[in-house]
Structures are given as structure tokens and as C-alpha cells.
Design an enzyme around this catalytic site. Structure first.
Site, PDB file in Angstrom:
ATOM      1  N   GLU A  88       0.043  -7.617   5.849  1.00 58.03           N
ATOM      2  CA  GLU A  88       1.359  -7.203   6.344  1.00 58.03           C
ATOM      3  C   GLU A  88       1.324  -5.821   6.977  1.00 58.03           C
ATOM      4  O   GLU A  88       0.421  -5.025   6.728  1.00 58.03           O
ATOM      5  CB  GLU A  88       2.374  -7.217   5.186  1.00 58.03           C
ATOM      6  CG  GLU A  88       2.664  -8.622   4.688  1.00 58.03           C
ATOM      7  CD  GLU A  88       3.780  -8.697   3.665  1.00 58.03           C
ATOM      8  OE1 GLU A  88       4.462  -9.733   3.633  1.00 58.03           O
ATOM      9  OE2 GLU A  88       3.984  -7.748   2.875  1.00 58.03           O
ATOM     10  N   CYS A 101       2.795   1.111  10.437  1.00 62.29           N
ATOM     11  CA  CYS A 101       2.064   1.207   9.172  1.00 62.29           C
ATOM     12  C   CYS A 101       1.035   0.078   9.157  1.00 62.29           C
ATOM     13  O   CYS A 101       1.399  -1.093   9.278  1.00 62.29           O
ATOM     14  CB  CYS A 101       3.055   1.067   8.023  1.00 62.29           C
ATOM     15  SG  CYS A 101       2.301   0.966   6.402  1.00 62.29           S
ATOM     16  N   CYS A 108      -6.413  -5.119  -2.513  1.00 60.45           N
ATOM     17  CA  CYS A 108      -6.846  -3.776  -2.892  1.00 60.45           C
ATOM     18  C   CYS A 108      -7.418  -3.870  -4.295  1.00 60.45           C
ATOM     19  O   CYS A 108      -6.949  -4.665  -5.098  1.00 60.45           O
ATOM     20  CB  CYS A 108      -5.645  -2.832  -2.875  1.00 60.45           C
ATOM     21  SG  CYS A 108      -6.050  -1.108  -3.243  1.00 60.45           S
ATOM     22  N   CYS A 112      -3.471   0.286  -8.997  1.00 56.20           N
ATOM     23  CA  CYS A 112      -2.341   1.160  -9.362  1.00 56.20           C
ATOM     24  C   CYS A 112      -1.208   0.310  -9.944  1.00 56.20           C
ATOM     25  O   CYS A 112      -0.855  -0.734  -9.387  1.00 56.20           O
ATOM     26  CB  CYS A 112      -1.832   1.939  -8.150  1.00 56.20           C
ATOM     27  SG  CYS A 112      -3.072   3.040  -7.448  1.00 56.20           S
ATOM     28  N   CYS A 115       2.036  -0.774  -7.702  1.00 54.65           N
ATOM     29  CA  CYS A 115       1.879  -1.221  -6.313  1.00 54.65           C
ATOM     30  C   CYS A 115       1.638  -2.733  -6.214  1.00 54.65           C
ATOM     31  O   CYS A 115       0.826  -3.285  -6.957  1.00 54.65           O
ATOM     32  CB  CYS A 115       0.707  -0.458  -5.690  1.00 54.65           C
ATOM     33  SG  CYS A 115       0.455  -0.845  -3.946  1.00 54.65           S
ATOM     34  N   GLU A 162      -7.009   0.425   0.302  1.00 48.73           N
ATOM     35  CA  GLU A 162      -7.314   1.833   0.106  1.00 48.73           C
ATOM     36  C   GLU A 162      -8.278   2.248   1.237  1.00 48.73           C
ATOM     37  O   GLU A 162      -9.446   1.833   1.248  1.00 48.73           O
ATOM     38  CB  GLU A 162      -7.951   2.027  -1.282  1.00 48.73           C
ATOM     39  CG  GLU A 162      -8.601   3.368  -1.513  1.00 48.73           C
ATOM     40  CD  GLU A 162      -7.746   4.578  -1.119  1.00 48.73           C
ATOM     41  OE1 GLU A 162      -6.563   4.636  -1.484  1.00 48.73           O
ATOM     42  OE2 GLU A 162      -8.283   5.453  -0.419  1.00 48.73           O
ATOM     43  N   LEU A 217      -0.673  11.268  -5.462  1.00 52.05           N
ATOM     44  CA  LEU A 217      -0.938  11.938  -6.736  1.00 52.05           C
ATOM     45  C   LEU A 217      -0.190  11.233  -7.870  1.00 52.05           C
ATOM     46  O   LEU A 217      -0.798  10.781  -8.826  1.00 52.05           O
ATOM     47  CB  LEU A 217      -0.518  13.411  -6.608  1.00 52.05           C
ATOM     48  CG  LEU A 217      -1.134  14.375  -7.599  1.00 52.05           C
ATOM     49  CD1 LEU A 217      -2.653  14.364  -7.518  1.00 52.05           C
ATOM     50  CD2 LEU A 217      -0.610  15.792  -7.350  1.00 52.05           C
ATOM     51  N   HIS A 218       1.115  11.185  -7.771  1.00 50.11           N
ATOM     52  CA  HIS A 218       2.005  10.444  -8.675  1.00 50.11           C
ATOM     53  C   HIS A 218       2.060  10.947 -10.113  1.00 50.11           C
ATOM     54  O   HIS A 218       2.905  10.500 -10.898  1.00 50.11           O
ATOM     55  CB  HIS A 218       1.698   8.940  -8.676  1.00 50.11           C
ATOM     56  CG  HIS A 218       1.723   8.321  -7.315  1.00 50.11           C
ATOM     57  ND1 HIS A 218       2.707   8.583  -6.401  1.00 50.11           N
ATOM     58  CD2 HIS A 218       0.863   7.469  -6.699  1.00 50.11           C
ATOM     59  CE1 HIS A 218       2.458   7.903  -5.284  1.00 50.11           C
ATOM     60  NE2 HIS A 218       1.346   7.237  -5.421  1.00 50.11           N
ATOM     61  N   ASN A 292       9.729   2.157  -5.407  1.00 53.27           N
ATOM     62  CA  ASN A 292      10.219   0.860  -4.950  1.00 53.27           C
ATOM     63  C   ASN A 292       9.783  -0.149  -5.993  1.00 53.27           C
ATOM     64  O   ASN A 292       8.580  -0.322  -6.211  1.00 53.27           O
ATOM     65  CB  ASN A 292       9.633   0.530  -3.575  1.00 53.27           C
ATOM     66  CG  ASN A 292      10.057   1.552  -2.539  1.00 53.27           C
ATOM     67  OD1 ASN A 292      11.242   1.784  -2.344  1.00 53.27           O
ATOM     68  ND2 ASN A 292       9.091   2.192  -1.901  1.00 53.27           N
TER      69      ASN A 292
HETATM   70  N1  SAH Z   1      -4.098   3.075  -0.943  1.00 48.49           N
HETATM   71  C1  SAH Z   1      -3.409   4.147  -0.257  1.00 48.49           C
HETATM   72  C2  SAH Z   1      -2.253   3.636   0.602  1.00 48.49           C
HETATM   73  C3  SAH Z   1      -1.137   3.081  -0.237  1.00 48.49           C
HETATM   74  S1  SAH Z   1       0.490   2.930   0.359  1.00 48.49           S
HETATM   75  C4  SAH Z   1      -2.941   5.168  -1.257  1.00 48.49           C
HETATM   76  O1  SAH Z   1      -3.070   4.941  -2.450  1.00 48.49           O
HETATM   77  O2  SAH Z   1      -2.472   6.232  -0.844  1.00 48.49           O
HETATM   78  C5  SAH Z   1       1.177   4.459   0.660  1.00 48.49           C
HETATM   79  C6  SAH Z   1       1.925   5.154  -0.494  1.00 48.49           C
HETATM   80  O3  SAH Z   1       2.868   4.330  -1.181  1.00 48.49           O
HETATM   81  C7  SAH Z   1       0.962   5.666  -1.526  1.00 48.49           C
HETATM   82  O4  SAH Z   1       1.293   6.967  -1.863  1.00 48.49           O
HETATM   83  C8  SAH Z   1       1.238   4.736  -2.675  1.00 48.49           C
HETATM   84  O5  SAH Z   1       0.827   5.289  -3.881  1.00 48.49           O
HETATM   85  C9  SAH Z   1       2.720   4.564  -2.570  1.00 48.49           C
HETATM   86  N2  SAH Z   1       3.234   3.462  -3.349  1.00 48.49           N
HETATM   87  C10 SAH Z   1       2.586   2.378  -3.801  1.00 48.49           C
HETATM   88  N3  SAH Z   1       3.412   1.581  -4.481  1.00 48.49           N
HETATM   89  C11 SAH Z   1       4.614   2.176  -4.460  1.00 48.49           C
HETATM   90  C12 SAH Z   1       5.892   1.817  -4.981  1.00 48.49           C
HETATM   91  N4  SAH Z   1       6.060   0.694  -5.657  1.00 48.49           N
HETATM   92  N5  SAH Z   1       6.917   2.656  -4.755  1.00 48.49           N
HETATM   93  C13 SAH Z   1       6.742   3.786  -4.047  1.00 48.49           C
HETATM   94  N6  SAH Z   1       5.577   4.168  -3.519  1.00 48.49           N
HETATM   95  C14 SAH Z   1       4.519   3.374  -3.744  1.00 48.49           C
END
Ligand code: SAH
Length: 348
Positions: A88, A101, A108, A112, A115, A162, A217-218, A292
Site C-alpha cells: 500500500e 508515502c 516487515c 513493533c 504497527c 523498514e 523513538l516512541h 492510530n
Molecule cells: N519502519 C519505519 C517506517 C514506519 S511508518 C519506521 O519504523 O520508522 C512511519 C511512522 O509511523 C513510524 O514512526 C512508525 O513508528 C509510526 N507508526 C507505526 N504504527 C503507528 C501507529 N499505529 N500509530 C501512529 N504511528 C505509527
């Protein structure tokens, strides 16, 4: 099946000379590729050469399979790859241009917890040409061509996958898409988002590409980060931040930290304090993303008020911070909501 879009001008020239064709054919091929065309619809190319190409390469690396439009105007595409896998992508249109995007992998393997892209694991890497083709077909869909007539102005590598786990293909994609012979998108308008595969951040800093690095980072410490991001067992927050500093020093580009706010998990005042401490002392920006929600996961998002409170705490502590507007969540097109339909390649 191979993908013609993987080849740069020099590689196309080498192929044409190997096939006994004249050198200028390579540029003709590239001009067709840049317009997002399938080999069978290439213009100025003989039927013989097309047949020869089609015996080796997929007619087109991917096609738009379905499209959904959000009430905010964001468009989500499902692309069907030549092997049947579905990935997608999301198109966001702003006053200044169109941001696409793109996905870098089918699935992946980072795991995480918040995600959707990682739910089925990793099926395979995308090739450079398959990543490029996402830009080419959407640019063409918008009526775009090359040069001044290009429609896609910005690219974010934030779809499924990733990017740093598919390093060589991603770097080749960055070179192809930013090439003067290609769409010529400035790397300064491209953001690469990573969960923090530290050695590859150092490698990217040395590539001489000026892409914007965004780091997911999160969580501000290892203990918490390990509960939501398995990669944190491999690289510490300290190592990730050190790598970000190196990236800034080498490229002069401000690093962006992404922080998805999850209720009761990472939105406490202590987390804000720790986070502000981490980014202190070098130019960074923090993007707060209210989580999200993904239906298979039980993590909860925060209210807008709580997101603002967290942002205010960070600001008071001197950090540069914005809350990212939630887009396209009505069509599961927001960050972390992109999925894949994986076909078992053994069954193909
Ligand atoms: N693998 C890459 C790209 C991921 S998507 C990465 O980890 O950065 C881009 C961003 O969306 C990343 O910061 C990811 O952590 C974040 N993301 C993933 N799931 C999410 C969710 N459910 N809600 C908000 N952001 C999310």
C-alpha cells in the site's frame, strides 16, 4: 521476474550494448520508464526490442490495484506487484505539492507492537525499481511527467517495511529517483523513517545523500522501548541518539524524532522530561503522532487534550515539537495502518 526500473542509465547502456543495440536506446528506454509506462506500451521502441525486454523483465513492476479516497482528500493505493503481492501507499496533496508515502518491503519483520505493517511478518524486500515504480505510476496517474511537469514533489519512506532493513535497494532507489536522468526529486524533499538500525544510520550519513532522517523513538528509555519495539533489544536509545547526532553532523540536516502517543504507556510527565533531555543540545524536531489504533492491538490512543499537554511539557523543556495531524484514518491510511496481502511465493 526482473524489473527494468532497477536499472540506471549506465546499466541500461551496458545492457543495450550487450544486446548489440545503439547507445541512445538506453535513454529512450529511460524516458519511457520515467513516464510510468509498461514495456509493452513504450514508444519509439521496436517490437523486436520490446519482445526481448519482455522475455527478461516484468511488463510493469506494479499496477494500481485499488484506490480509496479519505474524506480529507488523502488517497490510498493498493499496488499489485508482478508476483501477486499487494503493498500500500498514500498520496497527500498540499498547497505546496504532492507527497507520496512509499513502502520498502512486503510486510516487515521489526515487530513493533503498535504497527499493522508487521502483523504478517516479512514476505520479501522490494527492489529499488519496485519502490521507484510506486512513484512513477502515481506521478503518471496525476498527469505528471518529468522536469517542471513532475507532479510528485515530496516522498516519505513511511509505508510498510523498514527501509534500513532493505538498505542497498533503498539507497539505490534514492539515487534513481533523485537522478537528473530520472524524476530528479531532490533528496532534501525525501524523508526516510527508521526504527533505528544503528549501523545503517552511520552508513547512510556517509552516502552523500541529503535525505531527512526521521527516527521512530516512541519511548525515551530502553526499558519502556523494549516493551513496544523489539529492535530496542538490539540497540539502546543512547546508541540511536548518538547515531542521529552523527547524521546531523555529517549532513547538516536536522533529525526528526517520531513519537506515537499511547495512553498510559509513554505519555507521562516523566517520559516528557526524559525525552526532552535526550534531544537537548542538537537541532532536532519531535513529531508527536497520536497513536492510530490498529484493531489487532490493544494499545490505545490519547485525547487531543492530552497530546497538547504532552507537547506543552516538551516545549517548556526547550524542545521543538509539533503534533502531527491525523490523516486518512477513515480508510486505514494513517501511519502504522498500512498492510500487505502476501502471496506465498512457493505457490506461484
Ligand atoms: N519502519 C519505519 C517506517 C514506519 S511508518 C519506521 O519504523 O520508522 C512511519 C511512522 O509511523 C513510524 O514512526 C512508525 O513508528 C509510526 N507508526 C507505526 N504504527 C503507528 C501507529 N499505529 N500509530 C501512529 N504511528 C505509527
Amino acid at each position: 521476474m526482473k524489473v527494468l526500473q532497477d536499472l540506471n542509465l549506465e546499466e541500461l547502456q551496458a545492457l543495450m550494448s550487450e544486446w548489440g543495440e545503439q547507445k541512445f536506446r538506453a535513454k529512450q528506454l529511460l524516458d519511457n520508464i520515467n513516464l510510468g509506462k509498461s514495456i509493452s506500451s513504450f514508444s519509439n521502441i521496436s517490437k523486436e526490442l520490446k519482445d526481448k525486454l519482455l522475455a527478461v523483465f516484468a511488463d510493469i513492476p506494479l499496477e494500481i490495484h485499488t484506490e480509496q479516497v479519505s474524506k480529507d482528500g488523502t488517497r490510498k493505493f493498493a499496488y499489485k506487484l508482478a508476483d501477486g503481492n499487494i503493498i500500500e501507499g498514500v498520496l497527500m496533496s498540499y498547497k505546496y505539492g504532492n507527497t507520496l508515502c512509499v513502502s520498502t518491503q512486503v510486510g516487515c519483520r521489526m515487530g513493533c507492537k503498535f504497527c499493522a505493517s508487521t502483523l504478517g511478518g516479512l514476505a520479501r524486500n522490494l527492489t529499488a525499481g519496485e519502490i521507484l515504480a510506486q512513484v512513477l505510476v502515481v506521478n503518471a496517474l496525476l498527469g505528471g511527467k518529468t522536469g517542471k511537469n513532475r507532479q510528485i514533489t515530496n516522498i516519505v519512506l513511511m509505508g510498510s517495511g523498514e527501509p534500513m532493513d532493505n538498505y542497498e535497494n533503498v539507497v539505490k532507489f534514492l539515487r534513481l529517483v533523485s537522478s537528473e536522468n530520472g524524476l530528479n526529486v531532490s533528496p532534501r524533499n525525501i524523508s526516510l523513517s527508521t526504527c533505528g538500525i544503528v549501523p545503517n544510520i552511520y552508513k547512510l550519513a556517509d552516502e552523500g545523500l541529503q535525505v531527512i532522517l526521521t527516527l521512530s523513538l516512541h519511548a525515551p528509555n530502553d526499558e519502556l522501548r523494549r516493551t513496544i519495539m523489539p529492535i530496542a533489544n538490539k540497540y539502546s536509545v543512547k546508541e540511536v541518539v548518538e547515531a542521529a547526532k552523527f547524521y546531523f553532523e555529517k549532513t547538516g540536516r536536522r533529525v526528526v524524532f517520531e513519537y506515537a502517543l499511547m495512553e498510559g504507556v509513554n505519555n507521562t510527565p516523566e517520559c516528557a522530561k526524559e525525552l526532552a533531555g535526550l534531544v537537548h543540545g542538537f537541532p532536532t524536531h519531535i513529531n508527536l503522532i497520536p497513536l492510530n489504533e490498529v484493531k489487532e492491538r490493544d494499545l490505545k490512543t490519547v485525547t487531543h487534550k492530552k497530546a497538547e499537554q504532552f507537547a506543552d511539557m516538551l516545549k517548556r523543556l526547550g524542545a521543538s515539537v509539533t503534533i502531527r495531524r491525523t490523516i486518512a484514518d477513515d480508510i486505514d491510511g494513517a501511519c502504522g495502518q498500512l498492510r500487505n496481502k502476501i502471496v506465498d511465493s512457493a505457490g506461484e
